[in-house]
Design a protein around this motif. Structure first.
Motif, mmCIF file in Angstrom:
data_model
loop_
_atom_site.group_PDB
_atom_site.id
_atom_site.type_symbol
_atom_site.label_atom_id
_atom_site.label_comp_id
_atom_site.label_asym_id
_atom_site.label_seq_id
_atom_site.Cartn_x
_atom_site.Cartn_y
_atom_site.Cartn_z
ATOM 1 N N LYS A 1 0.692 -1.246 -0.103
ATOM 2 C CA LYS A 1 -0.111 0.315 0.342
ATOM 3 C C LYS A 1 0.755 1.381 -0.316
ATOM 4 N N PRO A 2 0.681 2.846 -0.472
ATOM 5 C CA PRO A 2 1.212 2.964 -0.522
ATOM 6 C C PRO A 2 1.386 4.247 0.851
ATOM 7 N N SER A 3 2.018 4.451 1.499
ATOM 8 C CA SER A 3 2.423 4.695 2.614
ATOM 9 C C SER A 3 1.995 6.734 2.591
ATOM 10 N N ILE B 1 -5.384 11.712 -3.257
ATOM 11 C CA ILE B 1 -5.362 9.917 -3.345
ATOM 12 C C ILE B 1 -5.936 9.747 -5.367
ATOM 13 N N ALA B 2 -6.487 10.483 -5.913
ATOM 14 C CA ALA B 2 -5.883 9.909 -7.099
ATOM 15 C C ALA B 2 -4.611 10.283 -7.780
ATOM 16 N N SER B 3 -3.931 10.805 -6.583
ATOM 17 C CA SER B 3 -2.705 10.927 -7.648
ATOM 18 C C SER B 3 -1.517 9.531 -7.143
ATOM 19 N N LEU B 4 -2.103 9.152 -5.992
ATOM 20 C CA LEU B 4 -1.494 7.509 -5.482
ATOM 21 C C LEU B 4 -1.005 6.860 -6.621
ATOM 22 N N GLY B 5 -2.140 6.858 -7.422
ATOM 23 C CA GLY B 5 -2.618 5.492 -8.365
ATOM 24 C C GLY B 5 -0.578 5.301 -9.004
#
Length: 139
Positions: A8-10, A132-136
């Motif tokens: 998961k991204p952190s 959140i959109a950029s964490l993809g």
């Protein structure tokens, strides 16, 4: 690596007191990402408790921060995070190569009533939705 085993991204949110802005940002990211992001928050000089006006402002949106406790910023927290978002902590945040850093200029809600905290909360929510959109990109 399959989606089930992907890390998961952190994200680490850092402000001076870890009592308002960073707590609201962490709470929004936790709620809006539905567990898809590992969330941390800390402060360079943590307060004794979370700002009651911030707790009240978030409760208005159905997010309970009443059990949160300000935490001290550690080098490990920065090292373990993919994205570090600072909110007025200046040069006290350690820098590690390969991390994504953002500095969000937000008014400090310390000592303000809930009426003054609401616009800060709403600004943070908008920024979290963009985050959140950029964490993809990290997956």
């Amino acid at each position: 690596m399959t989606a089930a085993t992907a890390k998961k991204p952190s994200v680490l949110f850092v402000c001076v007191h870890n009592a308002g802005r960073s707590q609201m940002a962490a709470a929004f990211l936790t709620a809006l990402s539905q567990g898809a992001v590992e969330v941390r928050s800390a402060g360079s000089q943590p307060a004794e408790k979370v700002n009651p006006a911030a707790v009240e402002a978030m409760a208005e949106l159905g997010i309970d921060m009443s059990a949160e406790i300000p935490k001290v910023l550690t080098t490990e927290a920065v090292r373990e995070s993919d994205v570090v978002i600072t909110m007025g902590c200046g040069d006290t945040c350690p820098i590690f190569p390969g991390k994504r850093y953002e500095d969000w200029e937000l008014e400090d809600p310390a000592g303000q009533g809930v009426e003054s905290v609401r616009p800060i909360r709403d600004d943070i929510k908008t920024r979290i939705e963009g985050l959140i959109a950029s964490l993809g990109e990290l997956k």
